[in-house]
Design a protein around this motif. Sequence first.
Motif, mmCIF file in Angstrom:
data_model
loop_
_atom_site.group_PDB
_atom_site.id
_atom_site.type_symbol
_atom_site.label_atom_id
_atom_site.label_comp_id
_atom_site.label_asym_id
_atom_site.label_seq_id
_atom_site.Cartn_x
_atom_site.Cartn_y
_atom_site.Cartn_z
ATOM 1 N N CYS A 153 40.830 53.225 73.105
ATOM 2 C CA CYS A 153 39.979 54.405 73.001
ATOM 3 C C CYS A 153 38.914 54.094 71.960
ATOM 4 C CB CYS A 153 40.816 55.622 72.595
ATOM 5 S SG CYS A 153 39.894 57.169 72.626
ATOM 6 N N ILE A 154 37.647 54.095 72.360
ATOM 7 C CA ILE A 154 36.603 53.589 71.480
ATOM 8 C C ILE A 154 35.401 54.536 71.423
ATOM 9 C CG2 ILE A 154 37.243 51.170 71.847
ATOM 10 C CD1 ILE A 154 34.940 50.943 73.839
ATOM 11 N N ALA A 204 45.367 60.799 72.936
ATOM 12 C CA ALA A 204 46.613 61.526 73.191
ATOM 13 C C ALA A 204 46.686 62.122 74.581
ATOM 14 C CB ALA A 204 46.773 62.642 72.153
ATOM 15 N N LYS A 205 45.566 62.116 75.299
ATOM 16 C CA LYS A 205 45.446 62.915 76.533
ATOM 17 C C LYS A 205 46.428 62.488 77.629
ATOM 18 C CE LYS A 205 41.541 62.820 78.932
ATOM 19 N NZ LYS A 205 41.821 62.737 80.392
ATOM 20 N N SER A 244 37.744 63.900 68.408
ATOM 21 C CA SER A 244 37.609 63.597 69.843
ATOM 22 C C SER A 244 38.323 62.305 70.207
ATOM 23 C CB SER A 244 36.133 63.512 70.219
ATOM 24 O OG SER A 244 35.495 64.769 70.058
ATOM 25 N N LEU A 245 38.214 61.295 69.357
ATOM 26 C CA LEU A 245 38.923 60.039 69.619
ATOM 27 C C LEU A 245 40.433 60.265 69.612
ATOM 28 C CD1 LEU A 245 36.743 57.623 67.461
ATOM 29 C CD2 LEU A 245 37.028 57.510 69.945
ATOM 30 N N ILE A 267 46.792 69.128 77.507
ATOM 31 C CA ILE A 267 45.640 69.380 76.645
ATOM 32 C C ILE A 267 45.842 70.631 75.785
ATOM 33 C CG2 ILE A 267 44.234 70.767 78.218
ATOM 34 C CD1 ILE A 267 43.032 67.833 76.007
ATOM 35 N N GLU A 268 46.545 71.638 76.298
ATOM 36 C CA GLU A 268 46.778 72.839 75.494
ATOM 37 C C GLU A 268 47.680 72.544 74.307
ATOM 38 O OE1 GLU A 268 45.152 75.646 75.591
ATOM 39 O OE2 GLU A 268 44.001 74.750 77.239
#
Length: 444
Positions: free
Chosen positions: A211-212, A279-280, A273-274, A285-286
């Motif tokens: 994730c970048i 974690a997504k 945001s990163l 997401i909640e």
Amino acid sequence: MILKKDISKLKIHFIGIGGIGISGLAKYLKAQGANISGSDITESNATRYLRSIGIPITIPHSKDAITDQELVIHSAIIKPENIEIQEAQKKGILILSRKEALEFILCNKRVFSVCGAHGKSTTSAMLSAIFPEFGAIIGADTKEYGSNVREIQSQSIVFEADESDRSFLNSNPYCAIVTNAEPEHMESYEHSLENFHAAYRQFLTSASKRCINAEDPFLNAFASESCRLFPSKDISNISYILKEDEPYTRFTLKDLGSFDVWGFGEHTAINASLAILAAKTELEIEQIRKNLTHFKGIKKRFDIIQKGQLTIIDDYAHHPTEIKATLESVKIYSNLKQKNKIIAIWQPHKYSRLLDNLEGFQECFKKNCDELIILPVWKAGESEVFLDMEKIFGHYRPIFAQKIKKDNEQIKLLYGDKTIKTIKEGIVIGLGAGDITYQLRGEK
């Protein structure tokens, strides 16, 4: 070989256990089940805490501290002539530096490894808040649980990886999160940008997931499949609010909706945001949105240590990019609090950093700072270099002080024994990675 065994089942002695990096490993391994002992040259808050959780500590270093341990781990500042190192060698005990030990500590873990020149501590702490069931080793104390380590047994761990000594290459990343790849600590890379980028490339390619921040020029050119954040288009509707007099940034991320996170500034939204995107694939997401609100900041990062007529904020920023971002956050806070004057107290950190980024330091105070106070350079073990600071920074008309002293709710600027100014109101922001944090708190 001893390290074919599970490291969490060993008897391990830590030399220099009072340091934040070493104490973090000690606390984490104790939570995994290892039998830990340690030593340091002086007592500290860290050694007192470690004693309170049942770790025997020897002060100062002594050969008697080395008994029947199976492994010795030492901090980077410990020299080969250290009496405990020599005793361990005599007894044939395996000796590893912290950097070397990381590979074995993390090799069987599912590591969410966070690195970058700026923002890695904050991003790590945010990710730790999102994953409360994960262990964590962070480079600063998070206010969520009052430590740099979440001391629980877990197969998964959030780990703040350090590029300054290349030790991030030993962090065994399952998910590599990179906030930026701005050149720093170039002495560890033979002052070669090619070597620096090669190390980052090795770190990223060794991970199963990445994730970048894709607006970083190097990271943007990285070809392997990654979750890519483009802050200028993926983050929108940024606003700033106070909740119970604490700073929060509200923002929208892609099509995932709105999020609230402690702290101010676009960089805060980027770091969050990163963490969210990393974690997504693990959580709904909640749940991420809810867990992110547990993040309450970290010590020495926009750390509001006094409120009132004079507000005092402590921040670790010691690079021009960090200072500029921190001052932008202070300006937002100033506007919301309707306080008119921002006074920056800067303690430059290391002559090498000052010289390598001199133009950036000359520019980074231009906005969002009404008055600049400059303290002597914190040498951090380097030899002194003469710099005509009055000439270099004369365009700011700064005040040069030798130290500061917190006196009740005021800040006094000292030159020798003489008080040259007393600050009674406004917002003071302390900037630096040296002992300025203790001066601001009246502890030194």
